[in-house]
Design an enzyme around this catalytic site. Structure first.
Site, short mmCIF file in Angstrom:
data_model
loop_
_atom_site.label_atom_id
_atom_site.label_comp_id
_atom_site.label_asym_id
_atom_site.label_seq_id
_atom_site.Cartn_x
_atom_site.Cartn_y
_atom_site.Cartn_z
CG ASP A 53 53.56 -17.76 43.25
OD1 ASP A 53 54.42 -18.63 43.46
OD2 ASP A 53 53.56 -17.03 42.25
CE LYS A 74 61.01 -16.48 43.74
NZ LYS A 74 62.25 -16.43 44.51
CG MET A 189 55.17 -6.50 43.82
SD MET A 189 56.15 -7.71 42.90
CE MET A 189 56.05 -7.06 41.22
#
Length: 286
Positions: A53, A74, A189
């Site tokens: 990732d 991502k 996030m």
């Protein structure tokens, strides 16, 4: 680095073998390569392919020089691999007889879509092993000197994602229940929607002067920490220029950074306040 690091003897004999056709779903921790588990290092040493990732440090991949390294990161607002394509590629690689390591930042089961990927693999008959990792909401805060729990502050903590599957602010959350139900909130996030989150918590009754912190690029050499309050959170983030990835923490445990900023202490600084909670008693006194 790759030549000098060897696995110690296993506590129960040999370390597990990553067999052809298997996928090990592994947490890489929040950034610092030293926060990997020994199981993760063992997997890196054996893998034919590492699917990693965006938050996995390049230095970690150096421990798998024999493997093919495939980026599947991502990042919000940037071109990213589709989740379905990532999951099915894992299936295809395993079916081709590869030893597959799926390396995810933090812990794969904490806002990491690890459950989706593992379920896909099992539905396609691919054997899996799950290797937990240190989550940024715990390890990242610890590197900033913020304990996620402290008995003088909280008996509960709530972990929240700052966006839903669409990338927008999570609409399904009961902010009133969250505001009333946990003394400390840890938000993953949440940078993009910090204003929405802060306003929702303020509307639900959290005080504007409640301590808050933002830890950006936690546990890496680029780590930055912003200390603020809930009422000033969005404005201070905008003024600071901090960039994701970042963890947000809201609650009085943030005050403990004034005494527990161990990285500042290592650099010769003195604690800003030895009793930031105002207990008036030595820490060892109950």
């Amino acid at each position: 680095m790759t030549d000098s690091l060897t696995l110690p003897a296993g506590p129960m004999g040999e370390w597990p073998e990553l067999l052809p056709g298997w996928v090990w779903l592994c947490g890489a921790g929040p950034g610092d390569p030293g926060l990997l588990t020994i199981h993760a290092l063992n997997a890196l040493r054996q893998a034919d392919v590492v699917i990693y990732d965006a938050l996995v440090q390049e230095a970690i991949l150096d421990w798998a020089p024999q493997a093919e390294h495939v980026y599947a990161g991502k990042r919000g607002g940037k071109p990213s691999a589709k989740q379905r394509d990532i999951s099915l590629r894992l299936v295809d690689l395993a079916k081709a007889g590869k030893r597959v390591l799926r390396l995810k930042g933090g812990d794969p089961f904490v806002f990491g879509r690890g459950g989706e990927e593992a379920q896909t693999l099992i539905q396609h008959g691919v054997p899996v092993r799950i290797i937990p990792g240190i989550s940024a909401g715990i390890g990242g805060l610890a590197y900033a000197g913020i304990p996620v729990t402290h008995r003088d502050v909280n008996q509960s903590v709530t972990f929240i994602t700052g966006h839903d599957q669409t990338g927008e602010a999570t609409a399904s959350l009961n902010w009133k229940a969250i505001a009333e139900g946990a003394q400390v909130l840890v938000i993953y996030m949440g940078m993009k929607h910090a204003e929405h989150i802060a306003n929702a918590l303020l509307d639900a009754g959290r005080p504007a002067d409640e301590p808050a912190a933002v830890v950006s690029s936690a546990t890496t050499p680029d780590q930055q920490v912003l200390e603020t309050t809930l009422g000033r959170l969005a404005g201070d983030i905008a003024a600071s220029g901090l960039e994701p990835p970042a963890i947000l923490c809201i609650g009085r445990s943030v005050l403990m950074r004034q005494v527990l900023d161990w990285q500042a202490l290592m650099n010769g600084e003195t604690p800003r306040d030895l009793d930031p909670l105002g207990r008036g008693l030595p820490a060892e006194v109950s």
